[in-house]
Enzyme design. Structure first.
Site, PDB file in Angstrom:
ATOM      1  N   PRO A 119     -26.101 -10.920 -52.101  1.00 35.95           N
ATOM      2  CA  PRO A 119     -26.844 -11.871 -51.752  1.00 35.95           C
ATOM      3  C   PRO A 119     -26.369 -12.866 -50.911  1.00 35.95           C
ATOM      4  O   PRO A 119     -26.394 -13.088 -49.995  1.00 35.95           O
ATOM      5  CB  PRO A 119     -28.120 -12.477 -52.770  1.00 35.95           C
ATOM      6  CG  PRO A 119     -27.073 -12.027 -53.982  1.00 35.95           C
ATOM      7  CD  PRO A 119     -26.034 -10.718 -53.225  1.00 35.95           C
ATOM      8  N   VAL A 145     -14.539   1.040 -42.276  1.00 41.27           N
ATOM      9  CA  VAL A 145     -15.322   0.253 -42.901  1.00 41.27           C
ATOM     10  C   VAL A 145     -15.301   0.582 -44.241  1.00 41.27           C
ATOM     11  O   VAL A 145     -14.743  -0.344 -45.100  1.00 41.27           O
ATOM     12  CB  VAL A 145     -16.286  -0.079 -42.111  1.00 41.27           C
ATOM     13  CG1 VAL A 145     -17.387   0.680 -41.743  1.00 41.27           C
ATOM     14  CG2 VAL A 145     -16.541  -1.189 -42.887  1.00 41.27           C
ATOM     15  N   ILE A 201     -23.333  -3.625 -40.609  1.00 43.52           N
ATOM     16  CA  ILE A 201     -24.150  -2.906 -40.097  1.00 43.52           C
ATOM     17  C   ILE A 201     -26.015  -3.206 -39.442  1.00 43.52           C
ATOM     18  O   ILE A 201     -26.438  -2.968 -38.887  1.00 43.52           O
ATOM     19  CB  ILE A 201     -23.286  -1.656 -40.409  1.00 43.52           C
ATOM     20  CG1 ILE A 201     -21.785  -1.833 -39.993  1.00 43.52           C
ATOM     21  CG2 ILE A 201     -24.028  -0.459 -39.644  1.00 43.52           C
ATOM     22  CD1 ILE A 201     -20.967  -0.246 -40.587  1.00 43.52           C
ATOM     23  N   HIS A 233     -20.840  12.768 -39.105  1.00 43.38           N
ATOM     24  CA  HIS A 233     -20.446  11.215 -38.845  1.00 43.38           C
ATOM     25  C   HIS A 233     -19.459  11.162 -38.179  1.00 43.38           C
ATOM     26  O   HIS A 233     -18.134  11.303 -37.784  1.00 43.38           O
ATOM     27  CB  HIS A 233     -18.941  11.672 -40.251  1.00 43.38           C
ATOM     28  CG  HIS A 233     -18.617  10.598 -40.745  1.00 43.38           C
ATOM     29  ND1 HIS A 233     -18.402  10.419 -41.797  1.00 43.38           N
ATOM     30  CD2 HIS A 233     -18.860   9.041 -40.532  1.00 43.38           C
ATOM     31  CE1 HIS A 233     -18.045   9.635 -42.576  1.00 43.38           C
ATOM     32  NE2 HIS A 233     -18.368   8.292 -41.659  1.00 43.38           N
ATOM     33  N   ILE A 234     -20.160  10.675 -37.115  1.00 47.39           N
ATOM     34  CA  ILE A 234     -20.005  10.099 -35.804  1.00 47.39           C
ATOM     35  C   ILE A 234     -20.016   8.348 -35.641  1.00 47.39           C
ATOM     36  O   ILE A 234     -20.808   8.205 -34.686  1.00 47.39           O
ATOM     37  CB  ILE A 234     -19.912  11.406 -34.690  1.00 47.39           C
ATOM     38  CG1 ILE A 234     -21.521  11.165 -34.715  1.00 47.39           C
ATOM     39  CG2 ILE A 234     -19.892  12.368 -34.860  1.00 47.39           C
ATOM     40  CD1 ILE A 234     -22.577  11.635 -32.996  1.00 47.39           C
ATOM     41  N   ASP A 253     -25.721  10.747 -40.550  1.00 46.66           N
ATOM     42  CA  ASP A 253     -24.549  10.641 -39.597  1.00 46.66           C
ATOM     43  C   ASP A 253     -23.663  10.964 -41.294  1.00 46.66           C
ATOM     44  O   ASP A 253     -22.721  11.955 -40.706  1.00 46.66           O
ATOM     45  CB  ASP A 253     -23.988   9.484 -39.560  1.00 46.66           C
ATOM     46  CG  ASP A 253     -22.863   9.303 -38.614  1.00 46.66           C
ATOM     47  OD1 ASP A 253     -23.019  10.423 -38.409  1.00 46.66           O
ATOM     48  OD2 ASP A 253     -22.118   8.788 -38.914  1.00 46.66           O
TER      49      ASP A 253
HETATM   50  C1  DGY Z   1     -16.453   4.493 -41.693  1.00 42.75           C
HETATM   51  O1  DGY Z   1     -15.436   3.648 -40.243  1.00 42.75           O
HETATM   52  O2  DGY Z   1     -16.310   4.356 -43.077  1.00 42.75           O
HETATM   53  C2  DGY Z   1     -17.798   4.690 -41.308  1.00 42.75           C
HETATM   54  O3  DGY Z   1     -17.846   5.930 -41.935  1.00 42.75           O
HETATM   55  C3  DGY Z   1     -17.959   4.727 -39.746  1.00 42.75           C
HETATM   56  O4  DGY Z   1     -18.316   5.638 -38.976  1.00 42.75           O
END
Ligand code: DGY
Length: 333
Positions: A186, A80, A163, A298-299, A273
């Site tokens: 916004p 993402v 998210i 980073h999971i 994370d």
């Molecule tokens: C991403 O896909 O950019 C995120 O860091 C996944 O956790």
């Protein structure tokens, strides 16, 4: 007919691989390992590529894009976040960018809730004590490893995209009192008819967000504006009982400032994370000496189903980019 060349910087799940392999008029060049691909390999093979599928660990910068050449039509990122991609360089050449924001929302929101609870209830510290054989010296007593409760909390979101909103929905049943957020977009907040089920308001300033929150959740993209947005000043404004959660990108938080805020008891704890300079974090890193800091490698999106979906989505985006069709998710450059 010459086949279009595509470069894939990692091995993919079976279904995604099949989707790619079924397209017979492509010349697929794929990094052969599960480990991150070497930059030199990427630069060598990018030459002449029409499409490149990258992971968040691959810097897709001006050098890679220029090396690929003028036929490059699409970059598909298995993520993402897109801070590893030089977006202006793509825009100036009319190269499309695909990414995977929708498939990972639930997985990352789940992990965010886990980090909130771990940070508040001292999950990392408690586990470490047991693993280190310290339980016999710390039998149950009323104040053993106590931490703030989530019920009644004000949760502040730095960044309020998919998210963050999915995280808020998960936190409401825990009985939080209020949500506040700061966002650069916004206009993109899509409120459901019945709202989030808890008073939720856009807040005027970052200072207010720091001061008012019992839980701060960092979920904004990494940009020039957000680098170190959580700094010593921000942390000094936070409540002593508050926790900081970062599920975005490491450099959004100033690590030294966070380490000293934890050291001096300026905040209660942290759940991360991501961290600056990951994955080069050695066991003697200063933050790891902070018992109230939970650090994961980073999971965020590492749910099996999610990673399979991300792989398929990345391949679909890549193919759509090559064929001039609509992507599952295209980044607006
Ligand atoms: C991403 O896909 O950019 C995120 O860091 C996944 O956790």
């Amino acid at each position: 007919m010459t086949k279009l060349k595509v470069v894939i910087t990692r091995q993919l799940s079976a279904d995604a691989q099949k989707l790619l392999d079924d397209v017979t008029d492509l010349h697929v060049v794929q990094w052969p390992s599960e480990k991150p691909c070497d930059r030199s390999w990427l630069l060598e093979h990018a030459k002449g590529a029409s499409g490149i599928l990258v992971m968040l660990t691959d810097k897709c910068d001006e050098e890679v894009i220029a090396t690929a050449g003028p036929q490059l039509k699409v970059v598909a990122s298995f993520s993402v976040g897109t801070d590893h991609v030089d977006r202006p360089a793509l825009k100036s050449r009319n190269i499309r960018l695909g990414y995977t924001p929708t498939s990972l929302t639930d997985a990352v929101a789940d992990l965010t809730v886990m980090l909130v609870l771990m940070a508040q209830r001292r999950g990392g510290e408690a586990m470490r004590a047991v693993i280190d054989g310290k339980w016999p010296q710390m039998p149950w007593h009323p104040f053993l490893l106590t931490g703030p409760q989530i019920r009644g909390c004000t949760v502040g979101f730095l960044g309020f995209g998919r998210i963050a909103q999915a995280t808020l929905k998960r936190l409401v049943p825990f009985g939080i009192k209020r949500a506040i957020y700061l966002t650069s977009k916004p206009g993109k907040i899509v409120k459901e008819a019945d709202g989030f089920g808890v008073p939720t308001e856009s807040i005027g300033s970052i200072e207010e967000l720091a001061t008012d929150s019992d839980v701060v959740i960092v979920g904004c993209p990494l940009t020039e504006q957000t680098k170190y947005i959580v700094n010593a000043e921000f942390l000094a404004r936070m409540k002593k009982t508050a926790v900081l959660i970062n599920i975005a990108r490491g450099p959004v938080v100033d690590t030294d400032a966070l380490t000293s805020a934890l050291d001096q008891g300026q905040i209660f704890g942290a759940g991360l994370d991501v961290i600056e300079n990951e994955p080069n974090i050695q066991a003697d890193h200063a933050l790891l000496k902070q018992p109230r800091c939970v650090l994961l490698p980073h999971i965020g999106s590492a749910a099996i189903e999610t990673r399979e979906e991300m792989a398929i989505e990345s391949v679909k985006n890549l193919l759509a980019g090559l064929n001039g069709e609509a992507m599952v998710n295209e980044y607006e450059l």
